[in-house]
Design a protein around this motif. Structure first.
Motif, PDB file in Angstrom:
ATOM      1  N   THR A  42      14.839  25.840   2.399  1.00 24.45           N
ATOM      2  CA  THR A  42      13.396  25.950   2.584  1.00 24.45           C
ATOM      3  C   THR A  42      13.007  25.953   4.050  1.00 24.45           C
ATOM      4  N   THR A  43      13.756  25.248   4.909  1.00 21.91           N
ATOM      5  CA  THR A  43      13.378  25.126   6.315  1.00 21.91           C
ATOM      6  C   THR A  43      14.157  26.048   7.250  1.00 21.91           C
ATOM      7  N   LEU A  44      15.443  26.238   7.009  1.00 26.66           N
ATOM      8  CA  LEU A  44      16.243  27.021   7.954  1.00 26.66           C
ATOM      9  C   LEU A  44      16.142  28.517   7.717  1.00 26.66           C
ATOM     10  N   VAL A  45      16.081  28.947   6.456  1.00 20.23           N
ATOM     11  CA  VAL A  45      16.064  30.386   6.171  1.00 20.23           C
ATOM     12  C   VAL A  45      14.823  31.076   6.761  1.00 20.23           C
ATOM     13  N   PRO A  62       5.618  26.680  -4.720  1.00 15.47           N
ATOM     14  CA  PRO A  62       4.820  26.529  -5.940  1.00 15.47           C
ATOM     15  C   PRO A  62       3.772  25.428  -5.879  1.00 15.47           C
ATOM     16  N   ARG A  63       3.837  24.514  -4.889  1.00 19.30           N
ATOM     17  CA  ARG A  63       2.914  23.384  -4.834  1.00 19.30           C
ATOM     18  C   ARG A  63       2.373  23.196  -3.421  1.00 19.30           C
ATOM     19  N   ARG A  64       1.128  22.705  -3.347  1.00 18.90           N
ATOM     20  CA  ARG A  64       0.503  22.481  -2.046  1.00 18.90           C
ATOM     21  C   ARG A  64       1.251  21.439  -1.227  1.00 18.90           C
ATOM     22  N   VAL A  65       1.650  20.343  -1.864  1.00 18.58           N
ATOM     23  CA  VAL A  65       2.342  19.291  -1.120  1.00 18.58           C
ATOM     24  C   VAL A  65       3.642  19.820  -0.540  1.00 18.58           C
ATOM     25  N   ALA A  66       4.341  20.695  -1.271  1.00 16.84           N
ATOM     26  CA  ALA A  66       5.590  21.257  -0.759  1.00 16.84           C
ATOM     27  C   ALA A  66       5.327  22.225   0.382  1.00 16.84           C
ATOM     28  N   ALA A  67       4.243  22.997   0.305  1.00 16.89           N
ATOM     29  CA  ALA A  67       3.919  23.938   1.380  1.00 16.89           C
ATOM     30  C   ALA A  67       3.640  23.198   2.680  1.00 16.89           C
ATOM     31  N   ARG A  68       2.825  22.146   2.603  1.00 18.33           N
ATOM     32  CA  ARG A  68       2.514  21.387   3.813  1.00 18.33           C
ATOM     33  C   ARG A  68       3.758  20.715   4.376  1.00 18.33           C
ATOM     34  N   ALA A  69       4.577  20.130   3.490  1.00 16.40           N
ATOM     35  CA  ALA A  69       5.774  19.426   3.953  1.00 16.40           C
ATOM     36  C   ALA A  69       6.768  20.383   4.601  1.00 16.40           C
ATOM     37  N   ALA A  70       6.949  21.572   4.022  1.00 13.14           N
ATOM     38  CA  ALA A  70       7.882  22.543   4.601  1.00 13.14           C
ATOM     39  C   ALA A  70       7.427  22.976   5.988  1.00 13.14           C
ATOM     40  N   ALA A  71       6.136  23.223   6.144  1.00 15.19           N
ATOM     41  CA  ALA A  71       5.628  23.637   7.454  1.00 15.19           C
ATOM     42  C   ALA A  71       5.806  22.528   8.488  1.00 15.19           C
ATOM     43  N   ARG A  72       5.510  21.294   8.088  1.00 18.29           N
ATOM     44  CA  ARG A  72       5.680  20.173   9.027  1.00 18.29           C
ATOM     45  C   ARG A  72       7.137  20.033   9.454  1.00 18.29           C
ATOM     46  N   ARG A  73       8.060  20.193   8.501  1.00 16.62           N
ATOM     47  CA  ARG A  73       9.474  20.027   8.826  1.00 16.62           C
ATOM     48  C   ARG A  73       9.954  21.130   9.764  1.00 16.62           C
ATOM     49  N   MET A  74       9.580  22.375   9.484  1.00 12.99           N
ATOM     50  CA  MET A  74      10.000  23.469  10.367  1.00 12.99           C
ATOM     51  C   MET A  74       9.417  23.303  11.759  1.00 12.99           C
ATOM     52  N   ALA A  75       8.147  22.916  11.853  1.00  8.19           N
ATOM     53  CA  ALA A  75       7.532  22.710  13.165  1.00  8.19           C
ATOM     54  C   ALA A  75       8.242  21.592  13.920  1.00  8.19           C
ATOM     55  N   ALA A  76       8.621  20.528  13.219  1.00 11.99           N
ATOM     56  CA  ALA A  76       9.322  19.425  13.870  1.00 11.99           C
ATOM     57  C   ALA A  76      10.678  19.863  14.403  1.00 11.99           C
ATOM     58  N   LEU A  77      11.381  20.713  13.658  1.00 10.14           N
ATOM     59  CA  LEU A  77      12.672  21.214  14.135  1.00 10.14           C
ATOM     60  C   LEU A  77      12.519  22.012  15.419  1.00 10.14           C
ATOM     61  N   GLU A 291      11.663  17.035  -7.449  1.00  7.08           N
ATOM     62  CA  GLU A 291      12.894  17.467  -8.113  1.00  7.08           C
ATOM     63  C   GLU A 291      13.640  18.491  -7.271  1.00  7.08           C
ATOM     64  N   THR A 292      12.929  19.506  -6.786  1.00 13.97           N
ATOM     65  CA  THR A 292      13.559  20.515  -5.939  1.00 13.97           C
ATOM     66  C   THR A 292      12.709  20.889  -4.742  1.00 13.97           C
ATOM     67  N   SER A 293      11.368  20.805  -4.869  1.00 17.19           N
ATOM     68  CA  SER A 293      10.492  21.323  -3.824  1.00 17.19           C
ATOM     69  C   SER A 293      10.487  20.469  -2.564  1.00 17.19           C
ATOM     70  N   LEU A 294      10.717  19.168  -2.704  1.00 18.19           N
ATOM     71  CA  LEU A 294      10.637  18.248  -1.580  1.00 18.19           C
ATOM     72  C   LEU A 294      11.919  17.437  -1.465  1.00 18.19           C
ATOM     73  N   THR A 295      12.246  17.071  -0.247  1.00 15.39           N
ATOM     74  CA  THR A 295      13.352  16.164  -0.010  1.00 15.39           C
ATOM     75  C   THR A 295      12.798  14.853   0.522  1.00 15.39           C
ATOM     76  N   VAL A 296      13.053  13.770  -0.196  1.00 14.92           N
ATOM     77  CA  VAL A 296      12.614  12.445   0.229  1.00 14.92           C
ATOM     78  C   VAL A 296      13.782  11.795   0.964  1.00 14.92           C
ATOM     79  N   PRO A 297      13.660  11.554   2.267  1.00 15.01           N
ATOM     80  CA  PRO A 297      14.802  11.021   3.024  1.00 15.01           C
ATOM     81  C   PRO A 297      15.115   9.580   2.642  1.00 15.01           C
ATOM     82  N   GLY A 298      16.396   9.217   2.801  1.00 19.23           N
ATOM     83  CA  GLY A 298      16.805   7.831   2.601  1.00 19.23           C
ATOM     84  C   GLY A 298      17.111   7.442   1.177  1.00 19.23           C
ATOM     85  N   VAL A 299      17.002   8.384   0.221  1.00 19.87           N
ATOM     86  CA  VAL A 299      17.177   8.034  -1.192  1.00 19.87           C
ATOM     87  C   VAL A 299      18.668   7.893  -1.517  1.00 19.87           C
TER      88      VAL A 299
END
Length: 500
Positions: A42-45, A62-77, A291-299
């Motif tokens: 989701t972030t590197l491709v 497919p979800r708003r929370v996943a869209a925002r999280a993916a953008a934040r992660r790519m921007a952070a990288l 389940e697939t859209s988000l990665t929760v770190p530390g789990v």
């Protein structure tokens, strides 16, 4: 745009598949990427694609929370704020600029943009993430994008990404005269996850409608307490909906950990808190969004109630509703894998191994059981009211589709032969369920644009209702000035007609 090898957070399994993916897209223009959750797809491709194409890369989640999280992660990288090279747009919220090269949107918003301007000016590549979930909007976005490639933009690159290996049908749909589209696989280096079978005793009642036996929720809370005592690291708990998350959260009051809810109806700040590791151990109570859209770190541990909430359509009543069902084996495996992303982990399953063997192999696509009224209107707006000529992964069921088209005729959304009417285009432009869109369009001239928008925003479900009394709920939310509600009211007010 992809950061160099060695950059923290970028040396993930999908990186080794990027050269083959680039070659496949150069050769065929369309491809399927199969990569398990946690491999970095989701972030590197999207960042890799943005470094190869001249225009913008549009990524659909497919979800708003996943869209925002993916953008934040790519921007952070990239070491940038969101809205620069990487931005996002979801219903009621957008952070992008003229400098944005990668824009993450929801699949529903991608459908809206395709309907408004099928050529997608300025876009060089479209990436459809989580295609294995088979949501209606994802199926539509795929079919419309393929139609655009065929008729208008043969140079538009199209990539479908899936977390499961069942990519054959996607490859056939996206292929051309030379055969199926190429499939590129990225293997994930997941650690072993130990299953612990802990069915409630005595057995609990199966789910019915949206109701879940309170004894199951008590068993989930007990399993979380057990997991905290027996394991290390954060605990991710899968529950079917926001109500069950609130109930289990209450049962976990006083545990020695931070209990964080995670679902699509939460404010963005609370979603961020659930996705951000802190100094204390965390218990994240989530719907299937994790389940697939988000990665929760530390789990390191997953507790799975084994339930999901899916849309279902009652043909006799002509209405759709959410229903609670048992998860499939594929979903159970995906959920368990979240515990093995960073180290060996453990999954506590609230059912027996014998029950596990009887679960369906995979979830049904949404088109097979959901209300198809919205799908039928989108097809009519596209100029293909019966879906002919479009590469839909599965045809809509005949009975439900007939009911949907008859509903559109009663609403005045389509005319003879299924042609869309101006009213139909107005309904779909609202960006809400068709019955709510009708309430907005018909109510605004009677009660005023603002008042109609306030009521529809309350009924939309984005703001959790604390009462079944609509008037009382409306008064309460007006007093609280809930930010999500006020933002949705502003958006709907712009879509509503002015009073005569």
């Amino acid at each position: 745009m992809l950061p160099p090898t060695g950059t923290p957070g970028t040396d993930l399994p999908v990186r080794s598949a990027l050269p083959g993916l680039a070659a496949a897209l150069d050769r065929a223009g369309a491809a399927v990427l199969v990569a398990p959750p946690g491999t970095g797809k989701t972030t590197l491709v999207p960042l890799a694609l943005a470094g190869r194409v001249p225009g913008r890369v549009l990524v659909a989640e497919p979800r708003r929370v996943a869209a925002r999280a993916a953008a934040r992660r790519m921007a952070a990288l990239l070491g940038e704020p969101v809205g620069g090279s990487v931005g996002y747009s979801v219903r009621g919220d957008s952070r992008r600029s003229a400098a944005t090269r990668v824009e993450v949107v929801t699949t529903g918003l991608l459908v809206r943009r395709l309907q408004a301007d099928p050529e997608l000016p300025g876009v060089s590549a479209v990436v459809l993430d989580e295609c294995h979930e088979r949501q209606l909007d994802t199926d539509l976005a795929l079919a419309f994008s393929l139609d655009v490639r065929t008729a208008l933009r043969p140079e538009l690159q199209l990539l479908a990404m899936s977390a499961t290996a069942q990519a054959g049908r996607l490859a056939e749909l996206m292929g051309g005269d030379d055969g199926p589209a190429p499939v590129v696989e990225a293997t994930g280096a997941l650690h072993d996850v130990e299953p612990v079978w802990c069915p409630p005793s005595p057995p609990v009642a199966p789910p019915h409608g949206t109701s879940v036996d309170p004894r199951l929720l008590a068993a989930v809370a007990a399993a979380v307490v057990r997991a905290l005592a027996e394991t290390t690291g954060d605990v991710l708990v899968f529950l079917p909906g926001a109500a069950e998350i609130a109930r289990v959260g209450g049962l976990l009051h006083g545990v020695d950990a931070d209990v964080r809810p995670l679902h699509g109806r939460l404010p963005a700040a609370q979603q961020d808190a659930a996705l951000t590791a802190g100094p204390r151990r965390r218990v994240v109570l989530s719907t299937d969004v994790a389940e697939t859209s988000l990665t929760v770190p530390g789990v390191r541990t997953v507790v799975d109630a084994g339930l999901a909430r899916v849309p279902r359509f009652d043909v006799a009543r002509g209405m759709g509703a959410l229903s609670t069902v048992r998860v499939s084996r594929a979903s159970a495996v995906q959920r368990a894998g979240r515990a093995g992303r960073e180290a060996p982990g453990r999954v506590y399953r609230l059912w027996s191994q014998a029950e596990h063997d009887r679960l369906p192999a995979a979830a049904e696509p949404e088109i097979s059981g959901a209300d198809l009224t919205g799908l039928a209107l989108e097809l009519a707006c596209w100029g293909a009211p019966d879906g002919a000529g479009l590469a839909l992964p599965d045809p809509p069921p005949a009975a439900a589709f007939t009911v949907a088209r008859e509903t559109l005729r009663r609403l005045g959304a389509v005319a003879e032969a299924g042609r869309v009417t101006p009213r139909g285009r107005s309904l779909t432009a609202v960006g809400a369920h068709l019955r709510l869109a009708r309430a907005l369009l018909d109510g605004a001239p009677l009660g005023g644009r603002r008042r109609a928008a306030e009521v529809v925003a309350l009924l939309s479900g984005d703001v959790p209702a604390r009462t079944d009394d609509l008037v009382a709920g409306w008064r309460e939310v007006r007093r609280s000035r809930d930010g999500r509600w006020t933002d949705e009211v502003a958006r709907l007010s712009r879509a509503a007609p002015a009073a005569p």
